[in-house]
Design an enzyme around this catalytic site. Structure first.
Site, PDB file in Angstrom:
ATOM      1  N   LEU A 169      18.250  23.510  67.416  1.00  0.00           N
ATOM      2  CA  LEU A 169      17.805  24.221  66.418  1.00  0.00           C
ATOM      3  C   LEU A 169      18.399  23.366  65.140  1.00  0.00           C
ATOM      4  O   LEU A 169      19.467  22.520  65.440  1.00  0.00           O
ATOM      5  CB  LEU A 169      18.393  25.645  66.292  1.00  0.00           C
ATOM      6  CG  LEU A 169      17.728  26.671  67.261  1.00  0.00           C
ATOM      7  CD1 LEU A 169      18.491  27.790  67.364  1.00  0.00           C
ATOM      8  CD2 LEU A 169      16.246  26.865  66.679  1.00  0.00           C
ATOM      9  N   GLY A 180      21.088  22.997  62.607  1.00  0.00           N
ATOM     10  CA  GLY A 180      22.334  23.248  62.358  1.00  0.00           C
ATOM     11  C   GLY A 180      23.223  23.270  63.871  1.00  0.00           C
ATOM     12  O   GLY A 180      24.165  23.761  64.047  1.00  0.00           O
ATOM     13  N   SER A 184      12.344  18.938  66.943  1.00  0.00           N
ATOM     14  CA  SER A 184      11.379  18.495  67.899  1.00  0.00           C
ATOM     15  C   SER A 184      11.274  20.076  68.763  1.00  0.00           C
ATOM     16  O   SER A 184      11.363  19.967  69.935  1.00  0.00           O
ATOM     17  CB  SER A 184      11.437  17.619  68.841  1.00  0.00           C
ATOM     18  OG  SER A 184      12.634  17.635  69.399  1.00  0.00           O
TER      19      SER A 184
END
Length: 627
Positions: free
Chosen positions: A463, A465, A536
């Site tokens: 994700l 962060g 991705s």
């Protein structure tokens, strides 16, 4: 003649009859199911127990009072019977003394377009119903358009419910005129208008006394006489190889169904895509050797010499071969709820061959009600589009218009193995003949020797962060200190240059990863250890990237940080914007993230510094510099 002899004679006669496949389609309540039921009834194709059950069901849930509701014979799904509509494709089989029939009753609702395509994909003719009271509707235009792109050449315009307009010839003539104008844009070989009443049986099997002004065929009469299979039989020989038959060391045969043409012992054939030639030695069907075989027959061929042939190859007439290519323009019907995207790779099954196929371009999507061409970056359920496809190896083909069995294909999702699209090849792209891989003297191995280590891609995913870029940066410092040649492809940095034209829709994300995978492949070929730090989000694209590399070159590293932790970190303030609705299509909020199922490494960033994670990862990677 005894009863047994009569039965055997009947069965022998039926076995020799050709089969006509046709579909019925039209708007909701136009009477498709009733028409088929009436045809079966009039042709005496309903058994006594079926008729008794139909009478009982009609009195219980039918729509015709005390009369038989013939639609119930076809509408087999309980949901259809309760709603009085057709949802799925219902198939029925019947025969006359002239021909056997397979009829597909296809749904009229727009949201079931894919179901109609399924029924029409093998049809030789289409019966398009029009309610005499309503005339040509959007569904009429849609179904005619679909029939046209699927290559159905013979159309029956069945103007139904003529009894409700008092069999008025003027009403019939007006509808025929409107439909004739509509068909000017289509390539139908014949259009045969017939006035019918499916409920009463007028002009379905027997000529009606209510239409003395009509001098054409009845519906069953037309279906029994229309010539549809001759074109395929007269075509050049084509047989996709289903399997190689080796029951013992003395026999090698190539089994499959002939999809076009004829073949006989002594014929010279060509094997595609290899191009090798051989001569047919024998044609085997069970324990029998045949003197010849033609389209629709499943046979085994033996050849005069051993040739390298496997499933997916196509045997063709040597003097009338078809083409091979790895790039096509095609019409594609999208059949999945999940969207299809430019740049995404699927399995493509054509004939008996299965290859990887990438949607390299979505040229346009059709508005199937107005025939307008619309631009789009994605494919949605029931869309009919024109696309370009790039395959990972050449396949034998013909255009769908010339030989449907050699031009048809399906696309299959590589993750779920579900069929997501059905397509028809229009033509091979000429650029496939103009672009060839150039051989180079200094290759990947030579560059690896110079660098002291082979190239590799370390694919960080997680994700926003999660810490992908931070860990990748720390790892690169350690690799660089040890003398490894490295490079980081970071998501933000690449979007400032190479991918600055892409947004954050699902379609753009797919293209973003495709480009990164191509760049990473070039860097690995140059002998670099390249780290990619991208969200991705989709498994399909990560799998596509993996398959571009040789065994051991692709290492997937899942930076496993829970959403709440990544959102609490929010180093760029992106989660806050997404929560306020200022950043649409943000992964984890309103766009999905599909976590890796079997990554090579899983890093949990909670409680561990980037330096510690990078050091641990470096030890587990076990990379070495060659002396």
């Amino acid at each position: 003649m005894t009863a047994r002899q009569e039965i055997e004679a009947y069965l022998e006669n039926q076995a020799g009859l050709e089969t006509l496949r046709f579909i019925t389609c039209g708007s909701v309540d136009d009477g498709k199911s009733t028409l088929i039921g009436r045809m079966l009834y009039e042709a005496q194709m309903i058994l006594d127990d079926q008729l008794s059950e139909l009478e009982r069901t009609s009195s219980k849930i039918g729509t015709q009072g005390e009369e038989i509701d013939f639609a119930l014979l076809v509408d087999g799904l309980s949901a259809e019977r309760e709603q009085g509509i057709t949802i799925d494709v219902a198939y029925r089989y019947f025969a006359t003394d002239q021909r056997k029939f397979i009829v597909a009753d296809t749904p009229g609702h727009e949201q079931y377009t894919r179901n109609m395509v399924t029924g029409a994909s093998t049809a030789d003719a289409a019966v398009i119903l029009v309610d005499a009271r309503k005339g040509i509707l959007e569904q009429t235009r849609r179904h005619s358009f679909i029939a046209s792109i699927l290559g159905i050449r013979h159309i029956v315009l069945a103007v139904n419910k003529m009894d409700l307009v008092d069999f008025d010839q003027a009403v019939f003539d007006d509808i025929v005129t409107d439909y004739t104008e509509l068909c000017e844009r289509f390539a139908f070989a014949t259009v045969t208008p017939i006035p019918v009443s499916a409920l009463a049986g007028d002009n379905v099997v027997a000529r009606s006394v209510n239409t003395p002004w009509y001098h054409g065929p009845t519906l069953l009469g037309f279906l029994g006489a229309v010539d549809t299979r001759k074109a395929l039989v007269d075509h050049g020989f084509r047989m996709p190889v289903q399997w190689v038959n080796r029951p013992n060391l003395d026999f090698r045969g190539y089994a499959g169904t002939i999809v076009a043409g004829k073949v006989a012992p002594g014929d010279e054939i060509r094997i595609l895509p290899s191009g090798e030639t051989a001569t047919v030695n024998s044609i085997v069907l069970g324990d029998t050797e045949l003197g010849a075989a033609e389209a629709d027959q499943a046979v085994t061929l033996t050849l005069d010499r051993d040739v390298d042939i496997s499933r997916g190859d196509v045997l063709v007439a040597a003097r009338e071969p078809c083409e091979t290519s790895d790039q096509f323009e095609a019409k594609l019907v999208w059949m999945a709820k999940d969207s299809g995207f430019h740049g995404r790779t699927y399995l493509m099954k054509t004939g008996t061959a299965t290859v990887n196929a990438t949607i390299s371009e979505i040229r346009h999507t059709f508005n199937i009600n107005t025939f307008e061409e619309m631009m789009g970056r994605s494919l949605e359920l029931n869309d009919i589009s024109v696309v370009k496809l790039a395959l990972d190896r050449p396949v034998a083909f013909e255009t769908y218009a010339d030989c449907p069995p050699m031009g048809a294909f399906v696309l299959i999702d590589r993750q779920t193995r579900q069929t997501v699209g059905a397509g028809m090849i229009d033509f091979a792209l000429r650029r496939a003949d103009n672009v060839h891989r150039q051989a180079v003297t200094v290759n990947k191995k030579a560059r690896a020797r110079l660098n002291g280590h082979p190239g590799r891609v370390l694919w960080f995913t997680g994700l926003s962060g999660s810490g992908k870029s931070t860990v990748a940066n720390a790892l690169e410092r350690k690799l660089h200190a040890k003398g490894f040649r490295t490079y980081i492809l970071d998501g933000d940095n690449v979007r400032l240059g190479l991918n600055r034209d892409l947004g954050f829709t699902d379609a753009d994300r797919v293209e973003n990863i495709r480009r990164i995978a191509e760049v990473a492949k070039l860097m690995v070929d140059a002998g670099l250890i390249v780290m990619t730090a991208f969200i991705s989000p989709f498994r399909a694209e990560r799998q596509m990237a993996r398959e571009m590399f040789e065994e051991g070159e692709f290492v997937e590293i899942f930076v496993d940080t829970p959403l709440e932790v990544a959102e609490e970190r929010d180093p760029k303030g992106l989660y806050r914007k997404a929560r306020r609705g200022e950043l649409p299509n943000f992964t984890g909020i309103d766009s999905p993230y599909e976590a890796p199922e079997r990554p090579e490494f899983r890093l949990e960033t909670q409680g561990g510094s980037a330096e510690k994670l990078a050091r641990s990862l470096l030890e587990e990677l076990n990379l070495e510099i060659n002396d």
